[in-house]
Design an enzyme around this catalytic site. Structure first.
Site, PDB file in Angstrom:
ATOM      1  CB  SER A 150      46.316  10.945  57.816  1.00 33.90           C
ATOM      2  OG  SER A 150      46.625  10.151  56.698  1.00 33.90           O
ATOM      3  CG  HIS A 165      47.648  14.796  55.916  1.00 35.06           C
ATOM      4  ND1 HIS A 165      48.537  15.820  55.682  1.00 35.06           N
ATOM      5  CD2 HIS A 165      48.321  13.648  55.646  1.00 35.06           C
ATOM      6  CE1 HIS A 165      49.701  15.308  55.304  1.00 35.06           C
ATOM      7  NE2 HIS A 165      49.594  13.986  55.269  1.00 35.06           N
ATOM      8  CG  ASP A 225      48.942  10.801  53.535  1.00 35.86           C
ATOM      9  OD1 ASP A 225      49.904  11.583  53.566  1.00 35.86           O
ATOM     10  OD2 ASP A 225      48.275  10.494  54.544  1.00 35.86           O
ATOM     11  CG  MET A 240      51.244   7.249  49.267  1.00 32.38           C
ATOM     12  SD  MET A 240      51.300   5.856  50.387  1.00 32.38           S
ATOM     13  CE  MET A 240      51.080   6.713  51.948  1.00 32.38           C
ATOM     14  CG  HIS A 281      52.029  14.268  52.392  1.00 33.43           C
ATOM     15  ND1 HIS A 281      52.258  13.397  53.444  1.00 33.43           N
ATOM     16  CD2 HIS A 281      53.242  14.499  51.823  1.00 33.43           C
ATOM     17  CE1 HIS A 281      53.554  13.112  53.485  1.00 33.43           C
ATOM     18  NE2 HIS A 281      54.169  13.752  52.526  1.00 33.43           N
ATOM     19  CG  MET A 339      54.363  10.937  50.366  1.00 35.26           C
ATOM     20  SD  MET A 339      53.696   9.868  51.629  1.00 35.26           S
ATOM     21  CE  MET A 339      51.996  10.395  51.594  1.00 35.26           C
ATOM     22  CG  MET A 355      57.668  12.957  55.991  1.00 38.16           C
ATOM     23  SD  MET A 355      55.874  12.867  56.091  1.00 38.16           S
ATOM     24  CE  MET A 355      55.612  11.165  56.551  1.00 38.16           C
ATOM     25  CG  ASP A 375      52.293  12.870  57.878  1.00 42.82           C
ATOM     26  OD1 ASP A 375      51.693  12.012  58.528  1.00 42.82           O
ATOM     27  OD2 ASP A 375      52.233  12.965  56.629  1.00 42.82           O
TER      28      ASP A 375
END
Ligand code: DX5
Ligand code: ZN
Length: 226
Positions: free
Chosen positions: A7, A32, A34, A36, A65, A67, A136, A174
């Protein structure tokens, strides 16, 4: 085949390109990423410009991913900047089926994710359509949190359902995954392990990744011996 997805959130952004290369050379097939938005989760991370730029240094599978709220608004853009797969949160959308279709229409693999408080059964209706379920094992939003042990039972319940129904869906886990619990995580049924702190902190990246690769090899060996 088990896969490690380092990540990016755990990386040192001063030397990001170099660190990504190190993960690739050490055998991490996925990266990965992320994203956000400060609304679906409290924090804000990074977005398209960063992904576009690192796409030039890496051939890994870009596992994005999201979010964020309204993920459907950005699917095309993430596809254009280099995503290979997009995972959105079930809790963030009204019509998951439509989002899955849009991800596929953009030519990407689709994943659906659930927070620790969402029952795993909530994803069952979508398992014939997605390529991946992301479970998660921490509340999404920050790297470096401890693994929630309740996740083991959730992973194995999902594993049994997927196996019983012979669905070609991968399980990704994750949050708080590291060399101390990776064997239990894959033992419970995960195919893909996301790891931020455990890859980028403490020792060198290649040493850290070596421990994951060892655990994967041992498990694959055991399965071959059966
Ligand atoms: C958390 C993110 C994770 C995070 C994992 O919301 O989805 O991918 O970066 O970091 P570690 O492995 O440090 O828990
Ligand atoms: Zn993540």
């Amino acid at each position: 085949m088990y896969i490690l997805a380092p990540s990016l959130l755990g990386a040192d952004f001063n030397i990001l390109g170099q660190q990504i290369k190190e993960t690739e050379e050490a055998g991490a097939e996925y990266l990965h990423i992320d994203v956000m938005d400060g609304i679906f989760v409290p924090s804000i991370s990074f977005g398209m410009p960063l992904i576009r730029s690192i796409r030039e240094t890496s051939r890994q599978f870009f596992d994005v991913h999201l979010m964020i709220v309204n993920p459907e608004r950005y699917i095309r853009e993430f596809a254009e900047c280099g995503a290979d797969g997009i995972t959105f949160h079930l809790e963030a959308v009204g019509q998951p089926q439509k989002v899955i279709e849009e991800i596929h229409a953009a030519g990407l693999k689709a994943g659906i994710s659930i927070k620790p408080g969402t029952p795993v059964e909530a994803v069952y209706p979508y398992l014939t359509d997605v390529e991946l379920v992301l479970v998660m094992s921490v509340e999404p939003g920050f790297g470096g949190q401890p693994f929630m042990p309740e996740a083991y039972e959730r992973i194995s319940r999902l594993r049994s359902y997927i196996d019983q129904n012979r669905l070609p869906v991968k399980i990704e886990v994750d949050g708080g995954v590291g060399k101390k619990n990776v064997r239990e995580v894959i033992g419970a049924g995960a195919d893909i392990c996301v790891a931020g702190s455990a890859v980028f902190k403490k020792r060198s990246i290649s040493e850290n990744i070596f421990h994951f690769m060892q655990a994967f090899k041992e498990k694959e060996q055991k399965e071959d011996d059966k």
